[in-house]
Design an enzyme around this catalytic site. Structure first.
Site, PDB file in Angstrom:
ATOM      1  CD  GLU A   1      53.723 -13.904 -25.034  1.00 32.56           C
ATOM      2  OE1 GLU A   1      52.851 -14.760 -24.892  1.00 32.56           O
ATOM      3  OE2 GLU A   1      54.246 -13.286 -24.079  1.00 32.56           O
ATOM      4  CB  CYS A  36      59.001  -6.086 -23.121  1.00 29.30           C
ATOM      5  SG  CYS A  36      59.365  -7.669 -22.383  1.00 29.30           S
ATOM      6  CB  CYS A  79      62.253 -20.199 -21.007  1.00 32.77           C
ATOM      7  SG  CYS A  79      63.628 -19.801 -19.911  1.00 32.77           S
ATOM      8  CB  CYS A 103      60.802 -19.475 -13.244  1.00 32.49           C
ATOM      9  SG  CYS A 103      62.465 -18.884 -13.589  1.00 32.49           S
ATOM     10  CB  CYS A 144      57.709 -18.503 -15.830  1.00 24.21           C
ATOM     11  SG  CYS A 144      57.988 -17.908 -17.494  1.00 24.21           S
ATOM     12  CB  CYS A 197      57.555 -13.623 -20.368  1.00 23.90           C
ATOM     13  SG  CYS A 197      58.197 -14.955 -19.398  1.00 23.90           S
TER      14      CYS A 197
HETATM   15  S1  SF4 Z   1      60.822 -16.309 -15.820  1.00 25.75           S
HETATM   16 FE1  SF4 Z   1      60.230 -17.693 -17.501  1.00 25.75          FE
HETATM   17  S2  SF4 Z   1      61.277 -16.939 -19.300  1.00 25.75           S
HETATM   18 FE2  SF4 Z   1      62.267 -15.996 -17.522  1.00 25.75          FE
HETATM   19  S3  SF4 Z   1      63.950 -17.429 -17.019  1.00 25.75           S
HETATM   20 FE3  SF4 Z   1      62.213 -18.096 -15.776  1.00 25.75          FE
HETATM   21  S4  SF4 Z   1      61.217 -19.683 -17.029  1.00 25.75           S
HETATM   22 FE4  SF4 Z   1      62.554 -18.523 -18.392  1.00 25.75          FE
END
Ligand code: SF4
Length: 328
Positions: A59, A72, A79, A83, A86, A300
């Site tokens: 994206e 962005c 990833c 987190c 996320c 994201c």
């Molecule tokens: S917020 Fe999402 S994309 Fe960013 S580092 Fe954490 S898990 Fe990865």
């Protein structure tokens, strides 16, 4: 596409004809394919979903901000940082994006909106942890910096200390934004497991050492989750934690997402105001990202996540839920 936005070798009139033909035989200037564009939100922001040549989906977001515009970019097709708030993290690790794929996102969005380079900011705040794809991101920065000043480019990280140290060594450094999201180690470990590897205190020490050019400051990002990290006492603790850093706090009220644990909610406007007031009262400089992207799933992974959860529903009969993650 070259740095001037030319999209064929044939159009590069400053290169001899035979050389252009040789380049066309060996290289491609194709941009990643856009498979979905959200309708512009009330603030003009718009999200793009791209499909890469291996089928990965990533994206990018177009965000008009007064006179300037930010684009962005994603740095990874997924990833591994995980987190817990996320969507990208929820769907797990993906491969590193190549410089051409990052530059391709940039030029696609820029060309659609015909924005002059001098009015652009670039933020690496989309899918992925840019400092875990350091080499490719550094090459992308070099290319972007031929036309955009480093002070107009921001790398946003979850706090990868070795990556921040590498970034500090670059001659032309972009701005640094660091996602903190909790004022203490315990809660940060709960929502950002990477804290176990790179403890909060070590991260703050690392930020104190980060060299900042005159007139520049770093950004501390803080995703505000109702009833979890949004008490005025949390604001006071965060202000104390970052005291002495040349930084502003960017408060990001959480974007709810069906893939995420139901307890993760956006705070009320009153709670956001109280949190911000507490930060300010304790000496912090604060901005709030109130609405940008709310209507377009701009955190994201949220746009890709919509499609993925529909696919999961189709195959398993229920949407992904439970230990899911939302985006910054
Ligand atoms: S917020 Fe999402 S994309 Fe960013 S580092 Fe954490 S898990 Fe990865």
């Amino acid at each position: 596409m070259d740095a001037r936005g030319v999209d064929s070798f044939e159009s590069m009139s400053n290169i001899p004809k035979e050389e252009r033909a040789r380049l066309a035989r060996s290289f491609s200037l194709e941009l990643p394919r856009v498979v979905e564009r959200t309708e512009p939100a009330s603030d003009g922001s718009r999200k793009y979903l791209f499909v890469l040549d291996d089928g990965n989906r990533i994206e990018a977001v177009f965000m008009p901000m007064g006179e300037r515009t930010s684009i962005c970019l994603s740095s990874q097709a997924g990833c591994a940082v995980g987190c817990t708030f996320c969507v990208t993290g929820f769907f797990g690790a993906g491969r590193n994006l190549r410089p051409s794929e990052m530059i391709g996102q940039f030029h696609t969005v820029r060309r659609e909106h015909a924005i002059p380079m001098e009015l652009l900011n670039v933020v690496f705040m989309g899918m992925g942890e840019p400092l875990l794809n350091f080499e490719n991101v550094a090459t992308t920065l070099e290319i972007l910096e031929t036309q955009i000043a480093p002070k107009r480019i921001t790398i946003s990280t979850s706090g990868i200390i070795p990556g921040i140290e590498e970034l500090a060594k670059l001659e032309r450094r972009p701005n640094l934004a660091v996602s903190i999201n909790a004022p203490d180690r315990k809660r940060r470990e709960e929502i950002m497991p990477i804290t176990r590897k790179y403890p909060l205190a070590d991260l703050i020490d690392c930020l104190r050492r980060f060299p900042l050019e005159k007139g520049r400051e770093m950004t501390i990002e803080y995703v505000l989750l109702a009833g979890y990290n949004d008490a005025p006492s949390d604001g006071a603790a965060l202000a104390r934690l970052i005291r002495g850093l040349h930084a502003k706090v960017n408060v990001i009220p959480f974007n709810e997402d069906p893939n995420l644990p139901p307890w993760m909610k956006r705070p009320t406007e009153e709670a956001i105001d109280d949190f911000v007031e507490s930060l300010v009262d304790h000496g912090a400089k604060v901005t709030v990202r109130r609405s940008k992207g709310r209507e377009i799933a701009a955190a994201c992974g949220q746009l890709r996540g919509r499609g993925e959860s529909i696919r999961r529903r189709d195959s398993s009969g229920h949407a992904a839920s439970g230990n899911s993650r939302s985006g910054v």
